[in-house]
Write a protein that holds these residues in place. Structure first.
Motif, PDB file in Angstrom:
ATOM      1  N   MET A   1       0.823  -1.189   0.000  1.00  0.00           N
ATOM      2  CA  MET A   1       0.000   0.000   0.000  1.00  0.00           C
ATOM      3  C   MET A   1       0.864   1.248   0.000  1.00  0.00           C
ATOM      4  N   GLY A   2       0.427   2.246  -0.736  1.00  0.00           N
ATOM      5  CA  GLY A   2       1.145   3.504  -0.785  1.00  0.00           C
ATOM      6  C   GLY A   2       0.789   4.391   0.391  1.00  0.00           C
ATOM      7  N   VAL A   3       1.617   5.359   0.622  1.00  0.00           N
ATOM      8  CA  VAL A   3       1.385   6.319   1.688  1.00  0.00           C
ATOM      9  C   VAL A   3       0.436   7.399   1.173  1.00  0.00           C
ATOM     10  N   VAL A   4      -0.595   7.685   1.942  1.00  0.00           N
ATOM     11  CA  VAL A   4      -1.553   8.727   1.576  1.00  0.00           C
ATOM     12  C   VAL A   4      -1.049  10.050   2.143  1.00  0.00           C
ATOM     13  N   HIS A   5      -0.903  11.032   1.260  1.00  0.00           N
ATOM     14  CA  HIS A   5      -0.447  12.351   1.687  1.00  0.00           C
ATOM     15  C   HIS A   5      -1.645  13.294   1.745  1.00  0.00           C
ATOM     16  N   HIS A   6      -1.915  13.818   2.920  1.00  0.00           N
ATOM     17  CA  HIS A   6      -2.983  14.801   3.064  1.00  0.00           C
ATOM     18  C   HIS A   6      -2.363  16.188   2.966  1.00  0.00           C
ATOM     19  N   MET A   7      -2.949  17.018   2.124  1.00  0.00           N
ATOM     20  CA  MET A   7      -2.405  18.362   1.913  1.00  0.00           C
ATOM     21  C   MET A   7      -2.661  19.248   3.128  1.00  0.00           C
ATOM     22  N   THR A   8      -1.667  20.037   3.453  1.00  0.00           N
ATOM     23  CA  THR A   8      -1.859  21.045   4.491  1.00  0.00           C
ATOM     24  C   THR A   8      -2.687  22.181   3.894  1.00  0.00           C
ATOM     25  N   GLN A   9      -3.191  23.056   4.721  1.00  0.00           N
ATOM     26  CA  GLN A   9      -3.964  24.204   4.232  1.00  0.00           C
ATOM     27  C   GLN A   9      -3.108  25.055   3.293  1.00  0.00           C
ATOM     28  N   ASP A  15      -2.008  24.948  -4.374  1.00  0.00           N
ATOM     29  CA  ASP A  15      -2.557  24.154  -5.463  1.00  0.00           C
ATOM     30  C   ASP A  15      -3.712  24.892  -6.140  1.00  0.00           C
ATOM     31  N   ARG A  16      -4.585  25.487  -5.338  1.00  0.00           N
ATOM     32  CA  ARG A  16      -5.703  26.264  -5.890  1.00  0.00           C
ATOM     33  C   ARG A  16      -5.201  27.468  -6.669  1.00  0.00           C
TER      34      ARG A  16
END
Length: 108
Positions: A1-9, A15-16
């Protein structure tokens, strides 16, 4: 399984911002002018941003509590326009049509 990266604010805002800049540059290059507000609201960028706000806020009017369902259209209203394209979540509010019209007339 890969590591899930949650974006910081901060990463999410960057990104936006990059997505908006990509859209605005492409629009200006092809149309030779800045987009109108209506064109901005019709953009894929705004539609994704709008859906994100609806999803995180629970699909109901933040003024009167009306749920988004058949017959009740929810809008994502700009409380501030000075950061259009770079809106903070706090700049936006989910409103039903009635509350949106009141906000537009300055009665809310």
């Amino acid at each position: 399984m890969g590591v899930v990266h949650h974006m910081t604010q901060t990463e999410l805002m960057q990104d936006r911002k990059a997505a908006y800049l990509d859209w605005i540059v492409a629009f200006v290059e092809s149309h030779k002018r800045r987009p109108t507000h209506a064109e901005y609201l019709a953009s894929r960028y705004w539609k994704a941003r709008r859906q994100d706000i609806l999803d995180t806020r629970g699909h109901h009017c933040e003024r009167c509590g009306a749920p988004g369902r058949r017959g009740v259209k929810l809008d994502v209203h700009h409380q501030k326009y000075d950061r259009k394209g770079f809106e903070l979540d706090a700049d936006l509010i989910v409103l039903c049509y009635r509350c949106h019209m009141k906000a537009e007339r300055g009665k809310a």
